[in-house]
Write an enzyme that holds these catalytic residues in place. Sequence first.
Site, PDB file in Angstrom:
ATOM      1  NE  ARG A  50      -7.274  26.722  -1.161  1.00  0.00           N
ATOM      2  CZ  ARG A  50      -7.021  27.988  -2.191  1.00  0.00           C
ATOM      3  NH1 ARG A  50      -6.930  27.617  -3.384  1.00  0.00           N
ATOM      4  NH2 ARG A  50      -7.228  28.941  -1.628  1.00  0.00           N
ATOM      5  CD  GLU A 105      -0.841  24.453  -2.749  1.00  0.00           C
ATOM      6  OE1 GLU A 105      -0.848  25.637  -2.493  1.00  0.00           O
ATOM      7  OE2 GLU A 105      -1.564  23.965  -3.582  1.00  0.00           O
ATOM      8  CG  HIS A 114      -2.057  26.847  -5.772  1.00  0.00           C
ATOM      9  ND1 HIS A 114      -2.769  26.437  -4.495  1.00  0.00           N
ATOM     10  CD2 HIS A 114      -3.145  27.671  -6.694  1.00  0.00           C
ATOM     11  CE1 HIS A 114      -3.828  26.736  -4.546  1.00  0.00           C
ATOM     12  NE2 HIS A 114      -4.256  27.364  -5.744  1.00  0.00           N
TER      13      HIS A 114
END
Length: 311
Positions: free
Chosen positions: A232, A261, A282
Amino acid sequence: MAPMINDHETEAADARDKLIIYVIDTFHPKAIEHARSLFNVVLNSDKEYAGWQQKAKAILIRSSYMRAEDIAKCPNLTIGKHGVGIDKIDQEACDARGIRILNTPGANAQAVAELVVALAMAVARNIPSIYARQLSQPVPKETCTGQTMYGKTVGVIGMGNIGRKVARMLQGGFAATIPDIPHRHVPAYRDLLADADILTLHVSLTDETRGMISYAELCVMKRTAIVVSAARGGIVDEADLRRALEEGRIWGAGLDAHEQEPPTAERYGALWRLPNVVSTPHIGAATDDAQLMSALGAVNNTYEYLKNLEQ
């Protein structure tokens, strides 16, 4: 003579017996097909979807936020979560209401672990910067440098499903079937920093882990060390990481997790322009196999949980 029941009547009766489940995000088509065998499925594109908060007893969610105010609108709910991360769902609000969050730990572990290894190898061999140079002119191999990963020490912070797979892959290859690997435990994560040639992070983002790798920690590491963050954004202090890279405190970084993100060039351009950084948005679990396994897991977990409640 007994009354005849045709197939259409049987299907209609089965449909009436099935619980309705609302699909908040896009799920793998095969998972939706499977869900239809267990539930009456309402997609977010269906007209019946409107006002789902007041109607839903069960939902499937992947990447949308469920904040406290959203949960407050739901009188009766069970959440089937695609993937392991639940940081976009207000867990405290769910706990207060007795709402279960059924995530799928381990379903995408292989895919994420493979990306971690790929990022480490790309950073070790300077692949992105060499490729970028090659776009404009021939690159003599004598001008290229890199690191051999064989024999290096790996520091794993968070030995869960993904962390264990990464460790086994780096020890025994992608099959990751060896029963155990040579290792030692340390009392605190800071104790492994000075020895790690590759540092890979596999912890949840909490108040305790936010910024756990900052400038002070990076300065303890070897100048040849590689940091890989695929958990994360926020676990690694991004400003401190950029400073450490610019100062040559570590060899490089592979990032699949950012505080923003999806990450944008406006925010991360200066970091991305560094030749020893590899960044992806990601995508650790972004394989067809992993997406299907996570989606099926969310469907099955929700069905089994609700089925057990009825018994």
